[in-house]
Design a protein around this motif. Sequence first.
Motif, mmCIF file in Angstrom:
data_model
loop_
_atom_site.group_PDB
_atom_site.id
_atom_site.type_symbol
_atom_site.label_atom_id
_atom_site.label_comp_id
_atom_site.label_asym_id
_atom_site.label_seq_id
_atom_site.Cartn_x
_atom_site.Cartn_y
_atom_site.Cartn_z
ATOM 1 N N ILE A 138 0.870 -1.292 0.069
ATOM 2 C CA ILE A 138 -0.048 0.036 -0.013
ATOM 3 C C ILE A 138 0.794 1.223 0.236
ATOM 4 O O ILE A 138 1.513 1.351 0.986
ATOM 5 N N PRO A 139 0.825 1.877 -1.053
ATOM 6 C CA PRO A 139 1.902 3.348 -1.145
ATOM 7 C C PRO A 139 1.209 4.373 -0.121
ATOM 8 O O PRO A 139 -0.104 4.148 0.309
ATOM 9 N N ALA A 140 2.045 5.367 -0.062
ATOM 10 C CA ALA A 140 1.617 6.554 0.683
ATOM 11 C C ALA A 140 0.290 7.362 0.247
ATOM 12 O O ALA A 140 0.323 7.342 -0.810
ATOM 13 N N GLY A 141 -0.593 7.685 0.969
ATOM 14 C CA GLY A 141 -1.637 8.301 0.228
ATOM 15 C C GLY A 141 -2.822 7.489 -0.134
ATOM 16 O O GLY A 141 -3.889 8.009 -0.466
ATOM 17 N N VAL A 142 -2.672 6.200 0.028
ATOM 18 C CA VAL A 142 -3.936 5.000 0.037
ATOM 19 C C VAL A 142 -4.379 4.537 1.125
ATOM 20 O O VAL A 142 -3.372 4.087 1.876
ATOM 21 N N THR A 143 -5.463 4.217 1.462
ATOM 22 C CA THR A 143 -6.128 3.539 2.294
ATOM 23 C C THR A 143 -7.024 2.373 1.954
ATOM 24 O O THR A 143 -7.786 2.321 1.135
ATOM 25 N N VAL A 144 -6.557 1.374 2.748
ATOM 26 C CA VAL A 144 -7.458 -0.122 2.174
ATOM 27 C C VAL A 144 -8.314 -0.102 3.428
ATOM 28 O O VAL A 144 -7.742 -0.282 4.465
ATOM 29 N N ASN A 145 -9.462 -0.266 3.071
ATOM 30 C CA ASN A 145 -10.650 -0.788 4.257
ATOM 31 C C ASN A 145 -11.113 -2.126 3.831
ATOM 32 O O ASN A 145 -11.793 -2.162 2.913
ATOM 33 N N VAL B 80 -14.028 -4.766 -0.057
ATOM 34 C CA VAL B 80 -12.727 -4.226 -0.070
ATOM 35 C C VAL B 80 -12.728 -2.965 -0.699
ATOM 36 O O VAL B 80 -13.205 -2.668 -1.779
ATOM 37 N N GLU B 81 -12.609 -1.877 0.155
ATOM 38 C CA GLU B 81 -12.366 -0.593 -0.365
ATOM 39 C C GLU B 81 -11.152 0.091 -0.446
ATOM 40 O O GLU B 81 -10.542 0.027 0.704
ATOM 41 N N VAL B 82 -10.672 0.819 -1.659
ATOM 42 C CA VAL B 82 -9.469 1.319 -1.596
ATOM 43 C C VAL B 82 -9.633 2.717 -2.128
ATOM 44 O O VAL B 82 -10.477 3.054 -3.128
ATOM 45 N N SER B 83 -9.027 3.861 -1.193
ATOM 46 C CA SER B 83 -9.183 5.348 -1.758
ATOM 47 C C SER B 83 -7.987 5.788 -1.751
ATOM 48 O O SER B 83 -7.013 5.586 -1.106
ATOM 49 N N GLY B 84 -7.838 6.481 -2.938
ATOM 50 C CA GLY B 84 -6.264 7.381 -2.875
ATOM 51 C C GLY B 84 -6.634 8.811 -3.639
ATOM 52 O O GLY B 84 -7.783 9.167 -3.558
ATOM 53 N N PRO B 85 -5.726 9.343 -3.952
ATOM 54 C CA PRO B 85 -5.653 10.765 -4.598
ATOM 55 C C PRO B 85 -6.420 10.966 -5.777
ATOM 56 O O PRO B 85 -7.107 11.688 -6.108
ATOM 57 N N ILE C 176 -7.223 -6.329 -6.193
ATOM 58 C CA ILE C 176 -6.882 -5.472 -5.396
ATOM 59 C C ILE C 176 -5.802 -4.675 -5.802
ATOM 60 O O ILE C 176 -5.666 -3.443 -5.679
ATOM 61 N N TYR C 177 -4.682 -5.312 -6.341
ATOM 62 C CA TYR C 177 -3.791 -4.562 -6.721
ATOM 63 C C TYR C 177 -3.941 -3.604 -7.876
ATOM 64 O O TYR C 177 -3.386 -2.407 -8.115
ATOM 65 N N VAL D 153 -6.333 3.750 -8.301
ATOM 66 C CA VAL D 153 -6.116 5.247 -7.430
ATOM 67 C C VAL D 153 -5.119 6.205 -7.208
ATOM 68 O O VAL D 153 -4.979 7.231 -6.805
ATOM 69 N N THR D 154 -4.034 5.540 -7.416
ATOM 70 C CA THR D 154 -2.746 6.336 -7.456
ATOM 71 C C THR D 154 -2.281 6.664 -8.961
ATOM 72 O O THR D 154 -2.000 7.948 -9.056
#
Length: 179
Positions: free
Chosen positions: A11-18, A24-29, A72-73, A79-80
Amino acid sequence: MSRIGKIPVTIPAGVTVNVQPALVEVSGPKGKLSQHYTSNVVVEVKDGAVLVSPVDGSKAANASQGLYRNLIYNMVVGVTDGFSKTLIINGVGFRAEVNGDKLVMNLGYSTDFIAIIPEGLTVVADGQSKITVSGIDKQAVGEFSAQLRKLRKPEPYKGKGIRYETETIRRKVGKSGVK
């Protein structure tokens, strides 16, 4: 076991995985994506990475492990960085232009094709013969690009039609003209 499925998704910086039960929810910039998953796999976040593991040793569970790990990947990459596909229109008089939320294409038929651009996708017509489809959802970008390509598939004799930028068309030799 799946070799792809064993690899953790960092998980890179700025990305949240819930991770919730079956979701599975992935949010990013660039936005937010979600994906449902089956009960064949267990998804968990550990040490800044997402791990997907099968519930048991069955063939379906192993196949689901690799599938959901890659989904997921793709969400994390979407999102990045996002995804994009470029289409090339080749033919005399063939052209495309974007009017608001519609893509208008003249492909040699008596009427123009009007494609409504799906929500979440961005379409840019670079000149008259190049279309770039981009977005955060890899499946949506690929599906819309395939639908556009299907309107006029490239033919092997003159190369007319819509093709992907990375695609090569095997050209055939026409009639020889000898009687």
